[in-house]
Design a protein around this motif. Sequence first.
Motif, PDB file in Angstrom:
ATOM      1  N   ASP A 188     -26.221 -39.886  78.670  1.00 32.80           N
ATOM      2  CA  ASP A 188     -27.083 -41.081  78.565  1.00 32.80           C
ATOM      3  C   ASP A 188     -28.155 -40.946  77.289  1.00 32.80           C
ATOM      4  O   ASP A 188     -28.383 -41.878  76.803  1.00 32.80           O
ATOM      5  N   PHE A 189     -28.276 -39.574  76.828  1.00 25.71           N
ATOM      6  CA  PHE A 189     -29.107 -39.533  75.687  1.00 25.71           C
ATOM      7  C   PHE A 189     -28.326 -38.852  74.542  1.00 25.71           C
ATOM      8  O   PHE A 189     -29.082 -38.497  73.451  1.00 25.71           O
ATOM      9  N   ARG A 190     -27.099 -39.071  74.470  1.00 26.66           N
ATOM     10  CA  ARG A 190     -26.258 -38.357  73.399  1.00 26.66           C
ATOM     11  C   ARG A 190     -26.070 -39.345  72.087  1.00 26.66           C
ATOM     12  O   ARG A 190     -25.942 -38.795  70.977  1.00 26.66           O
ATOM     13  N   LEU A 191     -26.028 -40.515  72.378  1.00 22.65           N
ATOM     14  CA  LEU A 191     -25.689 -41.416  71.513  1.00 22.65           C
ATOM     15  C   LEU A 191     -27.314 -42.109  70.723  1.00 22.65           C
ATOM     16  O   LEU A 191     -27.883 -42.639  71.562  1.00 22.65           O
TER      17      LEU A 191
ATOM     18  N   GLU B 235     -22.397 -50.622  73.794  1.00 26.99           N
ATOM     19  CA  GLU B 235     -21.153 -50.968  73.311  1.00 26.99           C
ATOM     20  C   GLU B 235     -20.010 -50.062  74.375  1.00 26.99           C
ATOM     21  O   GLU B 235     -19.062 -50.770  74.870  1.00 26.99           O
ATOM     22  N   TRP B 236     -20.304 -48.812  74.310  1.00 29.11           N
ATOM     23  CA  TRP B 236     -19.376 -47.922  75.009  1.00 29.11           C
ATOM     24  C   TRP B 236     -19.592 -48.019  76.586  1.00 29.11           C
ATOM     25  O   TRP B 236     -18.745 -47.549  77.228  1.00 29.11           O
ATOM     26  N   TYR B 237     -20.729 -48.080  76.975  1.00 26.32           N
ATOM     27  CA  TYR B 237     -21.068 -47.767  78.408  1.00 26.32           C
ATOM     28  C   TYR B 237     -21.289 -48.932  79.093  1.00 26.32           C
ATOM     29  O   TYR B 237     -21.551 -49.427  80.409  1.00 26.32           O
ATOM     30  N   GLY B 238     -21.339 -50.402  78.565  1.00 25.13           N
ATOM     31  CA  GLY B 238     -21.223 -51.691  79.345  1.00 25.13           C
ATOM     32  C   GLY B 238     -22.521 -52.027  79.767  1.00 25.13           C
ATOM     33  O   GLY B 238     -22.547 -52.966  80.211  1.00 25.13           O
TER      34      GLY B 238
ATOM     35  N   PRO C  42     -17.464 -41.940  70.294  1.00 26.52           N
ATOM     36  CA  PRO C  42     -18.502 -42.303  69.533  1.00 26.52           C
ATOM     37  C   PRO C  42     -19.337 -40.986  69.311  1.00 26.52           C
ATOM     38  O   PRO C  42     -20.176 -40.762  68.414  1.00 26.52           O
ATOM     39  N   GLU C  43     -19.492 -40.112  70.252  1.00 26.65           N
ATOM     40  CA  GLU C  43     -20.299 -39.034  70.282  1.00 26.65           C
ATOM     41  C   GLU C  43     -19.836 -37.898  69.226  1.00 26.65           C
ATOM     42  O   GLU C  43     -20.594 -37.492  68.320  1.00 26.65           O
ATOM     43  N   ILE C  44     -18.484 -37.780  69.176  1.00 28.18           N
ATOM     44  CA  ILE C  44     -17.914 -36.903  68.137  1.00 28.18           C
ATOM     45  C   ILE C  44     -18.272 -37.873  66.691  1.00 28.18           C
ATOM     46  O   ILE C  44     -18.417 -36.921  65.913  1.00 28.18           O
TER      47      ILE C  44
END
Lengths: 371, 371, 371, 371
Positions: D149-152, D160-163, D261-263
Amino acid sequence: MGSTALGGGAPARVGLAPKVGSSSVRVRASVASSPQKQHSPNTSGVKSGEEVRIAVLGASGYTGAEIVRLLANHPQFRIKVMTADRKAGEQFGSVFPHLITQDLPNLVAVKDADFSNVDAVFCCLPHGTTQEIIKGLPQELKIVDLSADFRLRDIDEYAEWYGHSHRAPELQQEAVYGLTEVLRDEIRNARLVANPGCYPTSVQLPLVPLIKAKLIKVSNIIIDAKSGVSGAGRGAKEANLYTEIAEGIHAYGIKGHRHVPEIEQGLSEAAESKVTISFTPNLICMKRGMQSTMFVEMAPGVTANDLYQHLKSTYEGEEFVKLLNGSSIPHTRHVVGSNYCFMNVFEDRIPGRAIIISVIDNLVKGASGLL
Amino acid sequence: MGSTALGGGAPARVGLAPKVGSSSVRVRASVASSPQKQHSPNTSGVKSGEEVRIAVLGASGYTGAEIVRLLANHPQFRIKVMTADRKAGEQFGSVFPHLITQDLPNLVAVKDADFSNVDAVFCCLPHGTTQEIIKGLPQELKIVDLSADFRLRDIDEYAEWYGHSHRAPELQQEAVYGLTEVLRDEIRNARLVANPGCYPTSVQLPLVPLIKAKLIKVSNIIIDAKSGVSGAGRGAKEANLYTEIAEGIHAYGIKGHRHVPEIEQGLSEAAESKVTISFTPNLICMKRGMQSTMFVEMAPGVTANDLYQHLKSTYEGEEFVKLLNGSSIPHTRHVVGSNYCFMNVFEDRIPGRAIIISVIDNLVKGASGLL
Amino acid sequence: MGSTALGGGAPARVGLAPKVGSSSVRVRASVASSPQKQHSPNTSGVKSGEEVRIAVLGASGYTGAEIVRLLANHPQFRIKVMTADRKAGEQFGSVFPHLITQDLPNLVAVKDADFSNVDAVFCCLPHGTTQEIIKGLPQELKIVDLSADFRLRDIDEYAEWYGHSHRAPELQQEAVYGLTEVLRDEIRNARLVANPGCYPTSVQLPLVPLIKAKLIKVSNIIIDAKSGVSGAGRGAKEANLYTEIAEGIHAYGIKGHRHVPEIEQGLSEAAESKVTISFTPNLICMKRGMQSTMFVEMAPGVTANDLYQHLKSTYEGEEFVKLLNGSSIPHTRHVVGSNYCFMNVFEDRIPGRAIIISVIDNLVKGASGLL
Amino acid sequence: MGSTALGGGAPARVGLAPKVGSSSVRVRASVASSPQKQHSPNTSGVKSGEEVRIAVLGASGYTGAEIVRLLANHPQFRIKVMTADRKAGEQFGSVFPHLITQDLPNLVAVKDADFSNVDAVFCCLPHGTTQEIIKGLPQELKIVDLSADFRLRDIDEYAEWYGHSHRAPELQQEAVYGLTEVLRDEIRNARLVANPGCYPTSVQLPLVPLIKAKLIKVSNIIIDAKSGVSGAGRGAKEANLYTEIAEGIHAYGIKGHRHVPEIEQGLSEAAESKVTISFTPNLICMKRGMQSTMFVEMAPGVTANDLYQHLKSTYEGEEFVKLLNGSSIPHTRHVVGSNYCFMNVFEDRIPGRAIIISVIDNLVKGASGLL
C-alpha cells in the motif's frame, strides 16, 4: 529440563550432549518450528564466558551439517576442527553453501585433525569406521557419536545386524545411550554418548513410558514409520535421485531394518522381557521429517485417554516432547527444522487398541539435535 | 500430418522416426496429456499387418524407458532387442518396475546383441560411445540416435564442446537432424537420424520459423530455460539426489551448456548468418518438463500478434505443436507425458520486444517422442 | 479377463464399466506404467464399428478428467455430453489444459444436458447431489457412479456416515458394487454400477480373497494407508494448498474415514461375519498414488507364502492385479497413471503375522479406471 | 551494518525495522541458512533490558507467521497483540501448529486490538484494507507495513495498478521505502516503513547500485524471475492446490505483475530517468524461495567483472547481501529460511551483455526479514 549441565567439576566442559542441546537448540528458530525460550536458565552449569571447543568428524554429511548449523551461532560453542576425508582442504561453505556465511575452519582429513584445542567431539562417521576412529581419540575428550556403532549393548547383536564383529567392545561397555528424556542422569556423567537413531527416538519416546507403566501389552506392537530422504545420507545412489523419489512412497527393509534391534533393546529394557516388534519403514518424497504410527493393544481396562494422561505427565517438564491437545494430529511439517517431538494418542475402532502418532525431524531430534 | 511414412521402397521399415512418432505417440494417452486421435490415417506407409522390429540400445536410462513405453503397446512395432551393459541378464521390469507388465526381451550387453531380426535401432547411449557403436551396426538398419553425437554438423565444433575429436565423421555427414516439423522430407529418406536435444527442440520450434520469415532480429535472442531433473539422466550423482533438488531452483552451465551450439546451428541456418544466443538453463524440482522463455526483439514494424499469426499458420497442420489461444500461458504440466509442444507469444512491456514461451516434456517431445 | 462385455442383447451398449476398462485402459500407456497389450481380444462383445456414446457428469473434477483422458482416445467410445455446473459454457480445454487437443463437446449445466444421444453415463458428482441426479436420468441409460452414494448397501449406515438419509433407496437396492475382479458377473448385468472408493479398492483386492479362504483372522486387521492429494478433489481448501502439503505427511480421519464402512462391508461379506478394522489414512505430498499396508494375523499354521500363493492364483488371469515376485516391494510410482494394482506379501518379525502392501493410482484403479 | 538503531530520542523504540532485522534475524539459524553472528554489536541503540512491544496485524497469513517466528525468540521483543479477523479468539498455535510451543497472546479482531501497551506494529494485511487500518492507528506507533500500500510514491500509479484511488495519500507521503541496504538512513527516522515486495527486493539489490554507477544500460533490462508458492499467500485458491502446482512451472502476470511499477520506481530513481523493464515472473513448485535472473547490457567498455567488483564493494559491510565467489551459482535452497540475498554476475555469450542472478527467501528477505 532440570539441570542440564551434567555435573562434574568442570561443568562447562562436561556433559556436553545435553548442554549442547539445551542451549543450542533453544536459540534456534527454524523455518518450521521454534523453541519457546531463547535463553535457558538451566545452562547455568556453563560459566559465563566459557566456551566449549568442538570438533565435528564427518562434517560433509547431512548430520554433520546440522551439528554445524546448531552450534555455529551458539554463544557457548566454538567449532575448532571439522573433518571430511574426501573433501579435505575444501571450505565448508563450498560443501554446504547454505552455511557459507559462517566463520568456520576448513575441512581436514581425520588423520590430520588437531584435537589439542578441543573439548568435545561430535562424530558423524559411517558405522564401523566410527569404532576405529573413536578408539584412537584422546581420552579426555567428551564424545557424542551419531552413528549406530555404540547403540547396541549386545555386541553379538551388533555383529549379527552389521555383518562384522565389534572393533571396540570395551568402548561399547562404556557408552551411554543418549535418549535424553529417558536417561538424563546417565548421560550427565558419560564420556561417550551413543546418540539414538531417528526411528528409535520417535518410537521409544512414546512407548517406553507406556511399557514401563504396564499400560500397553508388548506382544503385538505394530509400527508403520515414514521417513524423509535425508535419512539415507548424502551418498550418491540411483535409488535416491530426485527422479526416483519425487511424488511417491515405498516401504523398504521390511524384514530387517537396522533400527529394529535398537528399538527392541529399548522396549525390552522397559518391559524387562524380550519384546519383538513389527516394524515397516517407508521412504517418502520429503527431505526431512519422520512419522511413526504405533498400533498397540492396551492392558485390560486401560483407555486411550489413560495412555495420553500418562505421557502428558511424563513429559510435563520436558521442553522438546509435546503432547498435542484434543484430537490434534501431529504433522511432520510442524516439527521440521526443530528439536521437537510432537505426539498424540487416538482411540482405535477396534476395542482395546490405541493408535499413537509421533513426529520428529529425523536430522534434528532424530540425529543432531541432542538436547 | 502429411505423409509421415518417409517414403522409399519398403515404407514399413523406412523413415522410422516420424512413423514411430506418428503412431506410437498418437495411441498414448498420458497422465497429463493426450493426443487428439488414436489412429493416424497418415501411417498408411506401413502396410497393414507389417511389423517393425526394434532394438533399443541403452535401455536402462530414462530415454530408453520412454522409447519402450511408447513402442511396447504399439500395434506396428515389436521390441526384439534391448541392451544395457551394466544390467545385462536382468529383466527390464526389474530395472523399470513400472513396465514390468510388458512382454519384453531381457537386457543384453551391446556386444551380445543380435541384430539379424531387427529393422531399426533406437540408440540411447552416452555421447562418444554412441559413435563407435553406431559405426559398427549393420548398414541395412535404420537408426535413430538420441545422443548428441550426430547433431552438430561441424565436427570441429563437436570436438570443441565435447572434448574429443569425432570418431565417425563420415556418419556425421550422412546423419539428418531429426526436427520433424522442420525437416520432415529429409528425415523421410534418412538412414541415420540425429534426434534433437530437449532444449534445442523447445527453442527451435518457435524461433526457426520466425527467423526464416525475418520477423525477429537475431542479434539479441535471450533464452531463460528450465528443465526437470530427468534431463540429467539416471546416473547416481550427489547433485541430483532428492535431498539436493527438492524445493528449489538453480541455474547451471550458464556460459556453456552443450545444447548451445546445437541451438545456434539451427538458428544460424534459418538466419543464413551466424547467430549467437544468450542461454541460461535452470534445473528445477520436477521430474519431467521443460519451459523455454525467449525474449526477442522484433523486426521494425512487426508486432507480437504478427509473430503469433506466423507460428499459428506454420503449425496449423501439425498435430504436436499447438499455439495456445489468447493470453493462455503454457504450463509444463499440460504437456508432461505427451509429445506436444505448447507455445504462445506475449507482448513485452518494452516496445518492440516480445516474449515467447514454449513447453515440452523433455523426455518425450524433447527426446523419445520423435515425430 | 474373460468376457468383459457384460452380456445382454446389445453388448456394445451394455456392461459399460468393465468394457470401458478393458479397452480404454489397455490402450493407455501412461507416464508411469503401461498395460501389456493394446487391443484386448476380450472386447469382442463390442461389435466392430459400434460406438458407445458417453455423458460425463461433473467433468471438471479430477475423476472426470481421468474419464475423459481414458475415453477420448478410445476407438469405441465417443464423449457426447460433458457437464460442469459452475463452468457451464466453458471449453473443457480451458478447465483442463492438458486435454486441450482433444475434440470434445463444451461443458453444459446438468439441467441442460441432452441425453437423447447417449448410451451410458459416468457420474462424477459429489455425494448427496448424485442421488438426486441419477434418480432423474432416463431409465435406458447405463450408469457408472464414481461417488460414494450407492456403495453402502445399508442405507442406515449411509445416513450415519454421511449425515443425511438416503434420497434414492430404491436405486441403492439396484446398484451393483463395481469391484470388477470380485464381482464381474454381477457387474455384467447391472444398470447402475457403484464404483468402489480408492482405499476400499486397494484394501479389498488383497484381503477379500484371503478372508474368503480363511487364511487370515479377521479380528485384528490393521491398515495404515497413504494417499496422494488428488484424492481430496479439486475444491479450493487451505489445507490442500501446495504450501501446506509439500514435503510432509500427516494422518487424518483416524477415527472415522468414510471409506471405513465400505471396507468393512466388503470384508464382512467375505468373512460372513461383522469385521471391524483399524484404519489410519495419511495424506502425503504427491498428486496421485495410494499405498495400503495391511498388518494381519494369519490363521493357525498358515504362512506368508500361503497368502502369496493364494493371491497369485486368484489373480493369475487378471490383467490389472499383479503379485510382485520375490521380495519386490510395490512403489506407488510403478502404477501411477495406470490401472494396475501391484501387491506383495511379507513375513512379519512377529511370528504368525504377515504384512501385505498394495499400491494403486487413486484416480485410475481407485476411481476412473474401472475394470 | 552501521548503526542499525535508527536514532532519535528513544532508540529502543525507534527505527524498528532495521533493529528487528539486525537482531532477530541474526539469532535465527534456519534449516537452510544461518547468519554469521548471533549478537550484533550494532544493536547498541537498544538499551539492555529494554523490550520492544509488538503488535502483528494479520498474523494468520504466511508473512505474519514469519514475523512471529523471528520475533518470538528474540530477547528484545515481546509480542503483545496479534490480530486475525476471521480467526479471532483462536490460539495462534492452532493456526500455525509449528509455533504451538511459543508463548503468545490469542488472536483478536483488529477492531478489538488494544495498542496501549504496544510500541510498534507489523502490518501484514491485504492491500487496500491496510490503508484504512494504518490511518486509524495511534500516531505514536512505529509501523512496518508489509503490504503494497505505501510502496508506490505516485498515488496515480497506485490507482492504475491496484484499481482504486489511494485512501491515505498523506501517509503515502510520509512512508519510507524499506530497502534497508539502500535507504538505511531514511528508514532510521521513519515512522511508517513500506517494506519492499519480494521481487523488487531481489531485483533492486543488484541493479540499483549498477545503475547508479552507470555500469549498465537501462534500455533493455530483461528479468526472468521465479517464485515459490507462499508468495501467493494462504488464500484457498484452486490454482494453488498441491495437485495443481507440484512438479511444474508456469509463467504468470507476464504483462502486468504489480511488482513491476515498484521495480521501475526504484530503478528509475537510480537512473534519474524513466526505466521500463521486461519482467516475467514464474510460479514454481516450491514453498519458499525466489530467483531473479537479470539479463543486462553493459555500458561501453564495462565487463562482467566490473559489475561484480562494484557489487562486491557496495555490499562489503552488509551482513545480508553476499556476492558469491568465482563462478558459484546461487541456489534458492542456500538462502531459504534466512535473511540473505546471495548473488553473482556472469558473462553472457553475447558480447557486451551480462547475466546477474540473485536469490532470496521470498518470505524473509522478501518480506518479514526486514533489514
